[in-house]
Write a protein that holds these residues in place. Structure first.
Motif, PDB file in Angstrom:
ATOM      1  N   LEU A 619      16.651 -10.177  43.203  1.00 56.66           N
ATOM      2  CA  LEU A 619      17.058  -9.132  44.143  1.00 56.66           C
ATOM      3  C   LEU A 619      16.208  -9.180  45.405  1.00 56.66           C
ATOM      4  O   LEU A 619      16.723  -9.053  46.526  1.00 56.66           O
ATOM      5  N   ILE A 620      14.904  -9.383  45.243  1.00 61.94           N
ATOM      6  CA  ILE A 620      14.015  -9.454  46.403  1.00 61.94           C
ATOM      7  C   ILE A 620      14.364 -10.666  47.266  1.00 61.94           C
ATOM      8  O   ILE A 620      14.351 -10.591  48.510  1.00 61.94           O
ATOM      9  N   SER A 621      14.690 -11.789  46.637  1.00 61.86           N
ATOM     10  CA  SER A 621      15.080 -12.978  47.406  1.00 61.86           C
ATOM     11  C   SER A 621      16.321 -12.707  48.240  1.00 61.86           C
ATOM     12  O   SER A 621      16.450 -13.194  49.371  1.00 61.86           O
ATOM     13  N   ARG A 622      17.239 -11.918  47.696  1.00 63.23           N
ATOM     14  CA  ARG A 622      18.451 -11.569  48.458  1.00 63.23           C
ATOM     15  C   ARG A 622      18.093 -10.653  49.623  1.00 63.23           C
ATOM     16  O   ARG A 622      18.685 -10.745  50.702  1.00 63.23           O
ATOM     17  N   ILE A 623      17.147  -9.728  49.394  1.00 63.08           N
ATOM     18  CA  ILE A 623      16.723  -8.834  50.481  1.00 63.08           C
ATOM     19  C   ILE A 623      16.130  -9.646  51.627  1.00 63.08           C
ATOM     20  O   ILE A 623      16.467  -9.454  52.798  1.00 63.08           O
ATOM     21  N   VAL A 624      15.230 -10.577  51.281  1.00 62.84           N
ATOM     22  CA  VAL A 624      14.567 -11.373  52.307  1.00 62.84           C
ATOM     23  C   VAL A 624      15.563 -12.287  53.026  1.00 62.84           C
ATOM     24  O   VAL A 624      15.464 -12.516  54.233  1.00 62.84           O
ATOM     25  N   SER A 625      16.557 -12.791  52.282  1.00 70.26           N
ATOM     26  CA  SER A 625      17.535 -13.715  52.873  1.00 70.26           C
ATOM     27  C   SER A 625      18.351 -13.051  53.981  1.00 70.26           C
ATOM     28  O   SER A 625      18.970 -13.751  54.791  1.00 70.26           O
ATOM     29  N   ARG A 626      18.356 -11.738  54.015  1.00 71.85           N
ATOM     30  CA  ARG A 626      19.101 -11.033  55.062  1.00 71.85           C
ATOM     31  C   ARG A 626      18.381 -11.119  56.410  1.00 71.85           C
ATOM     32  O   ARG A 626      18.986 -10.882  57.448  1.00 71.85           O
ATOM     33  N   SER A 627      17.066 -11.414  56.371  1.00 72.75           N
ATOM     34  CA  SER A 627      16.279 -11.408  57.605  1.00 72.75           C
ATOM     35  C   SER A 627      16.216 -12.769  58.279  1.00 72.75           C
ATOM     36  O   SER A 627      16.137 -12.857  59.499  1.00 72.75           O
ATOM     37  N   PHE A 628      16.198 -13.852  57.496  1.00 70.96           N
ATOM     38  CA  PHE A 628      16.143 -15.183  58.086  1.00 70.96           C
ATOM     39  C   PHE A 628      16.560 -16.213  57.047  1.00 70.96           C
ATOM     40  O   PHE A 628      16.583 -15.940  55.850  1.00 70.96           O
ATOM     41  N   ILE A 629      16.902 -17.411  57.525  1.00 67.94           N
ATOM     42  CA  ILE A 629      17.284 -18.504  56.638  1.00 67.94           C
ATOM     43  C   ILE A 629      16.025 -19.106  56.029  1.00 67.94           C
ATOM     44  O   ILE A 629      15.076 -19.439  56.733  1.00 67.94           O
ATOM     45  N   ILE A 630      16.012 -19.266  54.712  1.00 67.77           N
ATOM     46  CA  ILE A 630      14.852 -19.785  54.007  1.00 67.77           C
ATOM     47  C   ILE A 630      15.105 -21.247  53.655  1.00 67.77           C
ATOM     48  O   ILE A 630      16.155 -21.577  53.086  1.00 67.77           O
ATOM     49  N   PRO A 631      14.171 -22.125  53.965  1.00 68.38           N
ATOM     50  CA  PRO A 631      14.376 -23.552  53.644  1.00 68.38           C
ATOM     51  C   PRO A 631      14.572 -23.772  52.151  1.00 68.38           C
ATOM     52  O   PRO A 631      14.054 -23.029  51.316  1.00 68.38           O
ATOM     53  N   ASP A 632      15.294 -24.828  51.829  1.00 66.84           N
ATOM     54  CA  ASP A 632      15.656 -25.090  50.443  1.00 66.84           C
ATOM     55  C   ASP A 632      14.443 -25.398  49.568  1.00 66.84           C
ATOM     56  O   ASP A 632      14.454 -25.139  48.371  1.00 66.84           O
ATOM     57  N   PHE A 633      13.380 -25.982  50.172  1.00 66.80           N
ATOM     58  CA  PHE A 633      12.244 -26.354  49.342  1.00 66.80           C
ATOM     59  C   PHE A 633      11.503 -25.139  48.781  1.00 66.80           C
ATOM     60  O   PHE A 633      10.698 -25.258  47.879  1.00 66.80           O
ATOM     61  N   GLU A 634      11.767 -23.952  49.353  1.00 73.75           N
ATOM     62  CA  GLU A 634      11.125 -22.738  48.846  1.00 73.75           C
ATOM     63  C   GLU A 634      11.785 -22.252  47.561  1.00 73.75           C
ATOM     64  O   GLU A 634      11.220 -21.441  46.834  1.00 73.75           O
ATOM     65  N   ARG A 635      12.982 -22.714  47.299  1.00 70.64           N
ATOM     66  CA  ARG A 635      13.766 -22.162  46.199  1.00 70.64           C
ATOM     67  C   ARG A 635      13.322 -22.720  44.852  1.00 70.64           C
ATOM     68  O   ARG A 635      13.021 -23.898  44.720  1.00 70.64           O
ATOM     69  N   CYS A 636      13.292 -21.847  43.843  1.00 74.46           N
ATOM     70  CA  CYS A 636      12.931 -22.264  42.487  1.00 74.46           C
ATOM     71  C   CYS A 636      14.118 -22.959  41.840  1.00 74.46           C
ATOM     72  O   CYS A 636      15.221 -22.407  41.805  1.00 74.46           O
ATOM     73  N   GLN A 637      13.898 -24.153  41.292  1.00 71.10           N
ATOM     74  CA  GLN A 637      14.957 -24.914  40.641  1.00 71.10           C
ATOM     75  C   GLN A 637      14.835 -24.903  39.123  1.00 71.10           C
ATOM     76  O   GLN A 637      15.564 -25.587  38.434  1.00 71.10           O
ATOM     77  N   CYS A 638      13.859 -24.161  38.600  1.00 72.93           N
ATOM     78  CA  CYS A 638      13.647 -24.166  37.151  1.00 72.93           C
ATOM     79  C   CYS A 638      14.725 -23.369  36.447  1.00 72.93           C
ATOM     80  O   CYS A 638      15.319 -22.477  37.019  1.00 72.93           O
ATOM     81  N   SER A 639      14.977 -23.698  35.176  1.00 73.09           N
ATOM     82  CA  SER A 639      16.037 -23.034  34.410  1.00 73.09           C
ATOM     83  C   SER A 639      15.566 -21.748  33.773  1.00 73.09           C
ATOM     84  O   SER A 639      16.362 -20.898  33.416  1.00 73.09           O
ATOM     85  N   SER A 640      14.256 -21.572  33.601  1.00 74.08           N
ATOM     86  CA  SER A 640      13.732 -20.374  32.950  1.00 74.08           C
ATOM     87  C   SER A 640      13.831 -19.181  33.870  1.00 74.08           C
ATOM     88  O   SER A 640      13.794 -19.298  35.087  1.00 74.08           O
ATOM     89  N   SER A 641      13.956 -17.981  33.269  1.00 77.75           N
ATOM     90  CA  SER A 641      13.987 -16.753  34.042  1.00 77.75           C
ATOM     91  C   SER A 641      12.592 -16.225  34.319  1.00 77.75           C
ATOM     92  O   SER A 641      12.435 -15.230  35.000  1.00 77.75           O
ATOM     93  N   PHE A 642      11.575 -16.887  33.785  1.00 76.10           N
ATOM     94  CA  PHE A 642      10.197 -16.444  33.960  1.00 76.10           C
ATOM     95  C   PHE A 642       9.407 -17.567  34.631  1.00 76.10           C
ATOM     96  O   PHE A 642       9.136 -18.592  34.022  1.00 76.10           O
ATOM     97  N   VAL A 643       9.072 -17.381  35.918  1.00 75.15           N
ATOM     98  CA  VAL A 643       8.387 -18.402  36.697  1.00 75.15           C
ATOM     99  C   VAL A 643       6.896 -18.120  36.654  1.00 75.15           C
ATOM    100  O   VAL A 643       6.440 -17.098  37.151  1.00 75.15           O
ATOM    101  N   LYS A 644       6.128 -19.049  36.056  1.00 71.00           N
ATOM    102  CA  LYS A 644       4.704 -18.803  35.853  1.00 71.00           C
ATOM    103  C   LYS A 644       3.820 -19.688  36.729  1.00 71.00           C
ATOM    104  O   LYS A 644       2.610 -19.563  36.705  1.00 71.00           O
ATOM    105  N   ASP A 645       4.422 -20.626  37.495  1.00 68.59           N
ATOM    106  CA  ASP A 645       3.589 -21.466  38.345  1.00 68.59           C
ATOM    107  C   ASP A 645       3.175 -20.688  39.587  1.00 68.59           C
ATOM    108  O   ASP A 645       3.656 -19.595  39.836  1.00 68.59           O
TER     109      ASP A 645
END
Length: 705
Positions: A619-645
């Protein structure tokens, strides 16, 4: 044959998208009108039972018993507390209500409600059982305490309370008896049927997975009980009447169907039990009562005053017949719109293939013409680089505040000390196909009835580094109403309920019933009546949480969804605590909840905490996406719903791949074309041709619709 031009392909695609959206809009509107007609017919049948049940029981209404006959039935239970109270009223009459022992006693369950139909009266009595039909109802807990006293050793004092009174009237009281205290009941918190003098509940009608009301559904049992006017209002200190307290506790959302077969067909819609007029009975999810009907000897009486509803019977029947005719016409209109929609989608698929072919040929030509050497990196950067690209260029600078990422030194410090290594919880999409399974369809109904479909049916993505920066920059926190400001990549964002409502596409609730006013309610036992199987394991008082293994399969899945998408917790949940259990109970019990305010409070709590996971990463990523375009390398590609890195995010590998469902690369959200939804992460927006962007935006617009 000449190749179609870029402009023509674009115009044709736009026209087909508009056609598809128009047909889908028409179908949705017709379905809404169809459902409203269903609801109107059911409301008429609730207000005027004679119009809904002429074929139910062809009995002589003279066989319906009076209140005096009900009292006679109670008196036959000589050793019951209810029998003693009724015996007391015989010689003393109305003066009995002024005695210190009974002044707070409202009556016996069997005498406090009335039912027009004898068959329904028998069914309700059998469903509740003799013990409940003979239960004593008190307004306050002081009245409960007056009925029984104890000596210093904790034994019952047989000379006081009802026990002593029983000896005076020649009726010995032995064994247990049930007493219901109105002030300790969690009342109904929803709306009432408009302009209904009997204050029946405006409950959400059950819906099958296809959106239609189950055939044979006659209404809710709690609305089929007639309550005297004197008991409709202000029986408790909070102003609630008998229907919101006593009968809501006894019947909850018990549904009534015409036949057993129709009841079983509606199983996906039944959450709090059901009855059928031919004797079928489901007490709760998965608990079927089989065998011959039991004739309980204490029944509800008929209304004491002859109803004037019969005078309106002909008019009501005319209205129902007219509404059913409109429904038939709407069904024909829906079939026609669906045929037109199918044709438009077929044309769209053909045009999409032309578009793909055009893009492939254009890309091939561009590759062949591209023979110049690659310019130096510093010269190839786009002049309008994103805040994130500027951040990467500055990352090599020595020790100075990164003003792009952080609005203050405190935020910079908070990020590196408290948020950089915190686990993120990304909301997960639930398969709509799985939720249409009979035992799980109830879950989808819960979310749809609240307008929360986006919490389970939307596919979320996340930008871990940016989400952590979002939390680290939180400031100007307010709690009345909850809101805060944050700072992300040079953009100031004011987060309030209105913003979350727009981004998440979830309606605001101006008068929520959750959190509950009394922190002691609901009790653990009350919650487990909704969560666990009948006669299943308990939630013991010394336990701060309850294992999900004790829940029914439906409630287990609902809990998992809530603990990941609605009110997230650390890692894969195996148990649920008291506060989240109350939230889940409110969802199941149709208590109004303002999710947007709740989510903001949860974000604020996560900001203050130093150890828990950071919720709502999607939800927060969607909020931020309304303000500017975010480069693709910032996006998490992992399959888990819990990002620990930490800040290291896996690079995107979708350079040339086509998006499976739509046959085109995914487009990033264009705020000018979007109402808050988007199609996913970005492909290379810098190298994409204008025509590709336009086509993808059209695709995304159709997908959002």
């Amino acid at each position: 044959m000449s190749q179609p031009s870029k402009q023509k392909l674009q115009d044709d695609l736009r026209m087909l998208v508009m056609k598809i959206k128009e047909h889908e809009k028409n179908i949705k509107s017709l379905k809404t009108q169809h459902n409203k007609l269903d609801d109107s017919i059911l409301d008429l049948q609730v207000k005027y039972p004679t119009s809904s049940t002429p074929e139910i029981e062809h009995e002589n209404n003279s066989q319906l018993q009076t209140e005096e006959q009900t009292i006679e039935q109670i008196l036959q239970h000589e050793e019951s507390a209810a029998g003693i109270l009724c015996q007391l009223k015989t010689p003393f009459g109305t003066q009995a209500s002024h005695l210190p022992l009974t002044k707070d006693v409202l009556g016996i369950v069997a005498t406090l409600g009335k039912v027009d139909d004898d068959n329904l009266s028998r069914l309700f009595a059998e469903y509740l059982g003799v013990e409940t039909m003979l239960a004593i109802v008190c307004k306050t807990y002081e009245g409960v305490k007056a009925l029984e006293a104890y000596d210093n050793e904790g034994c019952i004092n047989k000379s006081s309370g009802l026990h002593g009174l029983g000896g005076c009237v020649g009726r010995a009281l032995d064994g247990r008896f049930l007493v219901i205290c109105l002030e300790n009941i969690i009342p109904y918190a929803g709306e009432f049927v408009a302009d209904d003098p009997l204050r029946r509940f405006d409950l959400i009608k059950p819906r099958l997975p296809n959106g239609e009301c189950p055939p044979g559904f006659l209404g809710f049992a709690v609305n089929m009980i007639n309550v005297d006017n004197t008991n409709l209002f202000c029986l408790t200190a909070s102003g609630y009447g008998l229907r919101e307290t006593l009968f809501y506790k006894l019947f909850s959302r018990l549904q009534v169907y015409r036949t057993r077969a129709e009841m079983l067909h509606a199983l996906p819609c039944i959450s709090d039990g059901a009855l059928s007029l031919d004797g079928g009975m489901i007490r709760s999810t998965g608990a079927f009562f089989l065998g011959n009907r039991e004739d309980v000897d204490v029944k509800f009486p008929k209304p004491s005053v002859t109803s004037t509803l019969c005078e309106n019977y002909i008019e009501v029947e005319r209205q129902v017949k007219e509404m059913k005719g409109k429904k038939e016409k709407m069904l024909e209109d829906m079939k026609r719109e669906e045929a037109l929609l199918h044709a438009a989608k077929f044309d769209f698929d053909k045009k999409k293939q032309e578009c793909l072919k055009f893009l492939a040929e254009s890309s091939s030509n561009a590759t062949q013409n591209c023979s110049a050497p690659t310019p130096p990196k510093e010269l190839s950067m786009n002049k309008t680089s994103t805040p994130s690209s500027r951040n990467m260029a500055e990352s090599t600078k020595k020790r100075s505040l990164d003003t792009i990422r952080f609005g203050s030194e405190a935020a910079d410090l908070a990020y590196h000390e408290r948020f950089q290594s915190r686990t993120l919880v990304i909301e997960g999409k639930i398969s709509e196909f799985e939720l249409e399974e009979p035992q799980f369809a109830f879950i989808l109904h819960i979310f749809e009835s609240r307008g929360w479909e986006s919490l389970v049916l939307r596919e979320y993505y996340a930008y871990p580094k940016i989400v952590r920066e979002f939390y680290a920059n939180i400031h100007k926190i307010k709690m009345d109403p909850p809101s805060f400001e944050t700072y992300v990549r040079g953009a100031k964002i004011v987060v309030n309920a209105k913003l979350l409502s727009k981004v998440a596409q979830i309606p605001l609730v101006p008068e929520p019933g959750y959190p509950f006013g009394n922190p002691e309610l609901p009790s653990k036992d009350t919650m487990m009546t909704k969560f666990a199987p009948v006669d299943g394991p308990s939630w013991y008082e010394h336990e701060n949480s309850v294992p999900l293994a004790r829940f029914t399969p439906t409630m287990h899945l609902l809990a998992r969804i809530i603990l990941q998408n609605v009110w997230p917790i650390d890692d894969q949940p195996t148990e649920v605590g008291v506060e989240r259990a109350k939230f889940m109970f409110a969802m199941v019990d149709e208590v109004p909840i303002d999710f947007c305010t709740h989510a903001i409070v949860a974000m604020i709590e996560a900001f203050h905490d130093k150890t828990t996971s950071l919720p709502y990463a999607g939800l927060i990523s969607r909020i931020v996406s309304r303000s500017f375009i975010i480069p693709d390398f910032e996006r998490c590609q992992c399959s888990s719903s819990f990002v620990k890195d930490t800040d290291t995010v896996q690079e995107s590998h979708a350079e040339v791949s086509l998006e499976p469902k739509w046959g085109l690369p995914q487009a990033h959200e264009d705020p000018a074309l979007s109402s808050g939804d988007d199609t996913g992460g970005a492909s290379s927006s810098v190298s994409m041709s204008d025509f590709t962007k336009e086509v993808k935006a059209l695709m995304a617009t159709w997908k959002k619709g």
